[in-house]
Motif scaffolding. Structure first.
Motif, PDB file in Angstrom:
ATOM      1  N   MET A 219       0.840  -1.207   0.000  1.00  0.00           N
ATOM      2  CA  MET A 219       0.000   0.000   0.000  1.00  0.00           C
ATOM      3  C   MET A 219       0.875   1.258   0.000  1.00  0.00           C
ATOM      4  SD  MET A 219      -3.211  -0.843  -0.025  1.00  0.00           S
ATOM      5  CE  MET A 219      -4.227   0.448   0.677  1.00  0.00           C
ATOM      6  N   ILE A 220       0.437   2.242  -0.762  1.00  0.00           N
ATOM      7  CA  ILE A 220       1.119   3.539  -0.778  1.00  0.00           C
ATOM      8  C   ILE A 220       0.480   4.406   0.306  1.00  0.00           C
ATOM      9  CG2 ILE A 220       1.669   5.593  -2.127  1.00  0.00           C
ATOM     10  CD1 ILE A 220       1.225   3.854  -4.658  1.00  0.00           C
ATOM     11  N   ARG A 221       1.282   4.810   1.269  1.00  0.00           N
ATOM     12  CA  ARG A 221       0.781   5.589   2.395  1.00  0.00           C
ATOM     13  C   ARG A 221       0.837   7.083   2.035  1.00  0.00           C
ATOM     14  NH1 ARG A 221       0.827   3.181   7.288  1.00  0.00           N
ATOM     15  NH2 ARG A 221       1.673   5.007   8.364  1.00  0.00           N
ATOM     16  N   VAL A 222      -0.311   7.756   2.137  1.00  0.00           N
ATOM     17  CA  VAL A 222      -0.414   9.153   1.695  1.00  0.00           C
ATOM     18  C   VAL A 222      -0.837  10.063   2.844  1.00  0.00           C
ATOM     19  CG1 VAL A 222      -1.687  10.746   0.178  1.00  0.00           C
ATOM     20  CG2 VAL A 222      -0.928   8.535  -0.701  1.00  0.00           C
ATOM     21  N   LEU A 223      -0.149  11.197   2.968  1.00  0.00           N
ATOM     22  CA  LEU A 223      -0.579  12.279   3.852  1.00  0.00           C
ATOM     23  C   LEU A 223      -1.210  13.338   2.967  1.00  0.00           C
ATOM     24  CD1 LEU A 223       1.154  14.060   6.760  1.00  0.00           C
ATOM     25  CD2 LEU A 223       0.478  15.415   4.796  1.00  0.00           C
ATOM     26  N   LEU A 224      -2.377  13.824   3.354  1.00  0.00           N
ATOM     27  CA  LEU A 224      -3.113  14.813   2.570  1.00  0.00           C
ATOM     28  C   LEU A 224      -3.221  16.112   3.360  1.00  0.00           C
ATOM     29  CD1 LEU A 224      -4.987  15.607   0.201  1.00  0.00           C
ATOM     30  CD2 LEU A 224      -6.817  14.385   1.359  1.00  0.00           C
ATOM     31  N   ALA A 225      -2.695  17.205   2.805  1.00  0.00           N
ATOM     32  CA  ALA A 225      -2.767  18.518   3.450  1.00  0.00           C
ATOM     33  C   ALA A 225      -3.581  19.459   2.572  1.00  0.00           C
ATOM     34  CB  ALA A 225      -1.362  19.088   3.662  1.00  0.00           C
ATOM     35  N   GLU A 226      -4.742  19.841   3.073  1.00  0.00           N
ATOM     36  CA  GLU A 226      -5.687  20.685   2.325  1.00  0.00           C
ATOM     37  C   GLU A 226      -6.496  21.468   3.345  1.00  0.00           C
ATOM     38  OE1 GLU A 226      -8.171  22.656   0.296  1.00  0.00           O
ATOM     39  OE2 GLU A 226      -6.979  21.379  -1.014  1.00  0.00           O
ATOM     40  N   ASP A 227      -6.542  22.813   3.202  1.00  0.00           N
ATOM     41  CA  ASP A 227      -7.202  23.609   4.242  1.00  0.00           C
ATOM     42  C   ASP A 227      -8.722  23.606   4.158  1.00  0.00           C
ATOM     43  OD1 ASP A 227      -7.052  25.168   1.901  1.00  0.00           O
ATOM     44  OD2 ASP A 227      -7.150  27.030   3.035  1.00  0.00           O
ATOM     45  N   GLN A 228      -9.297  23.256   3.021  1.00  0.00           N
ATOM     46  CA  GLN A 228     -10.757  23.231   2.909  1.00  0.00           C
ATOM     47  C   GLN A 228     -11.261  21.838   3.307  1.00  0.00           C
ATOM     48  OE1 GLN A 228     -11.883  24.538  -1.003  1.00  0.00           O
ATOM     49  NE2 GLN A 228     -10.754  26.452  -0.819  1.00  0.00           N
ATOM     50  N   GLY A 229     -12.026  21.807   4.384  1.00  0.00           N
ATOM     51  CA  GLY A 229     -12.465  20.536   4.959  1.00  0.00           C
ATOM     52  C   GLY A 229     -13.211  19.636   3.999  1.00  0.00           C
TER      53      GLY A 229
ATOM     54  N   ARG B 127       4.641   8.701   8.912  1.00  0.00           N
ATOM     55  CA  ARG B 127       5.600   8.155   7.947  1.00  0.00           C
ATOM     56  C   ARG B 127       4.959   7.819   6.591  1.00  0.00           C
ATOM     57  NH1 ARG B 127      10.906   8.999   9.384  1.00  0.00           N
ATOM     58  NH2 ARG B 127      10.835   9.343  11.610  1.00  0.00           N
ATOM     59  N   PRO B 128       4.384   8.828   5.918  1.00  0.00           N
ATOM     60  CA  PRO B 128       3.789   8.560   4.603  1.00  0.00           C
ATOM     61  C   PRO B 128       4.862   8.361   3.533  1.00  0.00           C
ATOM     62  CG  PRO B 128       3.750  10.911   5.049  1.00  0.00           C
ATOM     63  CD  PRO B 128       4.284  10.237   6.299  1.00  0.00           C
ATOM     64  N   ASP B 129       4.489   7.666   2.472  1.00  0.00           N
ATOM     65  CA  ASP B 129       5.370   7.528   1.310  1.00  0.00           C
ATOM     66  C   ASP B 129       5.292   8.773   0.439  1.00  0.00           C
ATOM     67  OD1 ASP B 129       6.048   4.736   1.855  1.00  0.00           O
ATOM     68  OD2 ASP B 129       3.967   4.307   1.287  1.00  0.00           O
ATOM     69  N   VAL B 130       4.078   9.350   0.375  1.00  0.00           N
ATOM     70  CA  VAL B 130       3.822  10.529  -0.456  1.00  0.00           C
ATOM     71  C   VAL B 130       3.011  11.535   0.349  1.00  0.00           C
ATOM     72  CG1 VAL B 130       2.703  11.395  -2.569  1.00  0.00           C
ATOM     73  CG2 VAL B 130       3.820   9.154  -2.590  1.00  0.00           C
ATOM     74  N   ALA B 131       3.407  12.810   0.272  1.00  0.00           N
ATOM     75  CA  ALA B 131       2.627  13.891   0.882  1.00  0.00           C
ATOM     76  C   ALA B 131       2.003  14.707  -0.238  1.00  0.00           C
ATOM     77  CB  ALA B 131       3.520  14.773   1.745  1.00  0.00           C
ATOM     78  N   LEU B 132       0.695  14.831  -0.181  1.00  0.00           N
ATOM     79  CA  LEU B 132      -0.066  15.582  -1.170  1.00  0.00           C
ATOM     80  C   LEU B 132      -0.392  16.928  -0.531  1.00  0.00           C
ATOM     81  CD1 LEU B 132      -1.391  15.172  -3.952  1.00  0.00           C
ATOM     82  CD2 LEU B 132      -3.380  14.251  -2.772  1.00  0.00           C
ATOM     83  N   LEU B 133       0.210  18.012  -1.033  1.00  0.00           N
ATOM     84  CA  LEU B 133       0.119  19.303  -0.362  1.00  0.00           C
ATOM     85  C   LEU B 133      -0.538  20.370  -1.214  1.00  0.00           C
ATOM     86  CD1 LEU B 133       3.793  19.569   1.039  1.00  0.00           C
ATOM     87  CD2 LEU B 133       1.826  18.424   2.082  1.00  0.00           C
TER      88      LEU B 133
ATOM     89  N   ASP C 225       6.576  25.817   1.775  1.00  0.00           N
ATOM     90  CA  ASP C 225       7.457  25.766   2.952  1.00  0.00           C
ATOM     91  C   ASP C 225       7.386  24.398   3.631  1.00  0.00           C
ATOM     92  OD1 ASP C 225       8.339  28.396   2.611  1.00  0.00           O
ATOM     93  OD2 ASP C 225       6.673  29.213   3.778  1.00  0.00           O
ATOM     94  N   ALA C 226       6.188  23.812   3.643  1.00  0.00           N
ATOM     95  CA  ALA C 226       6.027  22.474   4.224  1.00  0.00           C
ATOM     96  C   ALA C 226       6.816  21.449   3.409  1.00  0.00           C
ATOM     97  CB  ALA C 226       4.549  22.087   4.279  1.00  0.00           C
ATOM     98  N   ALA C 227       6.826  21.612   2.079  1.00  0.00           N
ATOM     99  CA  ALA C 227       7.593  20.703   1.215  1.00  0.00           C
ATOM    100  C   ALA C 227       9.084  20.769   1.552  1.00  0.00           C
ATOM    101  CB  ALA C 227       7.364  21.055  -0.259  1.00  0.00           C
ATOM    102  N   ALA C 228       9.581  21.989   1.757  1.00  0.00           N
ATOM    103  CA  ALA C 228      10.996  22.153   2.127  1.00  0.00           C
ATOM    104  C   ALA C 228      11.279  21.510   3.479  1.00  0.00           C
ATOM    105  CB  ALA C 228      11.359  23.639   2.144  1.00  0.00           C
ATOM    106  N   GLY C 229      10.331  21.637   4.406  1.00  0.00           N
ATOM    107  CA  GLY C 229      10.480  21.005   5.721  1.00  0.00           C
ATOM    108  C   GLY C 229      10.528  19.485   5.614  1.00  0.00           C
ATOM    109  N   LEU C 230       9.688  18.909   4.760  1.00  0.00           N
ATOM    110  CA  LEU C 230       9.695  17.452   4.562  1.00  0.00           C
ATOM    111  C   LEU C 230      10.999  16.999   3.915  1.00  0.00           C
ATOM    112  CD1 LEU C 230       6.051  16.769   3.343  1.00  0.00           C
ATOM    113  CD2 LEU C 230       7.093  15.991   5.478  1.00  0.00           C
ATOM    114  N   ARG C 231      11.492  17.784   2.962  1.00  0.00           N
ATOM    115  CA  ARG C 231      12.759  17.438   2.308  1.00  0.00           C
ATOM    116  C   ARG C 231      13.882  17.324   3.343  1.00  0.00           C
ATOM    117  NH1 ARG C 231      14.606  22.309  -0.808  1.00  0.00           N
ATOM    118  NH2 ARG C 231      15.005  22.913   1.337  1.00  0.00           N
TER     119      ARG C 231
END
Length: 201
Positions: A1-11, A47-53, A64-70
């Motif tokens: 399974m590909i583990r995904v973190l999803l960051a989106e401000d609109q609920g 510990r996601p494999d992919v972060a969707l931002l 900025d969050a992408a740079a933090g993850l890097r």
């Protein structure tokens, strides 16, 4: 399974995306956040494999969050998904270590395929946006000029900008003048609008 973190401000958008991605046989949304400053702390736990931002979120931007993850979780691949297909955003996303950049008006199948592709080590970029980024070029603004313009865009006075950024008023005027010249505009409001349109802010 590909583990995904999803960051989106609109609920509603966050819930819909999570539900659609969970329908894929090989994708599992393991965490969702609504603020940019929650991305790295939650990712370190999930510990996601992919972060969707998304880009524009409270706290800090998705860029900025992408740079933090890097820096903190280099094994996590970042895919930017945004409403704002601006050439400057694409350039800044790549500089922050993002592996992909898509606009939100595409089909969910395309998004699922993009998640698989970035995990496989590919770069996935919206083709129209890539062409626009090449024709627009890099941002002519320095970091400080961008900071000053970003505050000016909210209608702040020179004194307000100086106070917020801990600069002298004459220094603020110099930065504003340089930014106006570099964007080929007539005043700071136009300069901020142009910079924002190009994704430089």
């Amino acid at each position: 399974m590909i583990r995904v973190l999803l960051a989106e401000d609109q609920g509603m958008m966050r819930g819909a995306l999570a539900m659609l991605l969970d329908l894929e046989d090989d994708i599992e949304v393991v965490a969702t956040v609504g603020r940019g400053d929650e991305v790295v702390p939650v990712a370190l736990g999930a510990r996601p494999d992919v972060a969707l931002l998304d880009i524009e979120m409270p706290g800090i931007s998705g860029l900025d969050a992408a740079a933090g993850l890097r820096d903190r979780l280099p094994g996590c691949r970042v895919l930017i998904l945004t409403t704002f297909g601006r050439p400057g955003y694409l350039r800044r996303a790549m500089e922050a270590g993002a592996a992909g950049f898509l606009v939100k008006d595409g089909p969910v199948e395309e998004l699922a395929a993009a998640i698989r592709r970035v995990l496989a080590g590919e770069k996935v970029i919206d083709p129209g946006l890539a062409a626009a980024a090449l024709s627009t070029g890099t941002s002519p603004l320095t970091d400080r000029e961008r900071d000053v313009l970003a505050v000016a865009a909210d209608g702040a006075t020179v004194a307000d900008i100086a106070d917020r950024l801990h600069l002298s008023e004459s220094t603020v005027r110099n930065y504003l003048s340089a930014a106006i010249g570099k964007t080929g505009t007539r005043n700071r409001i136009e300069a901020a609008r142009t910079a924002r349109h190009n994704g430089w802010l």
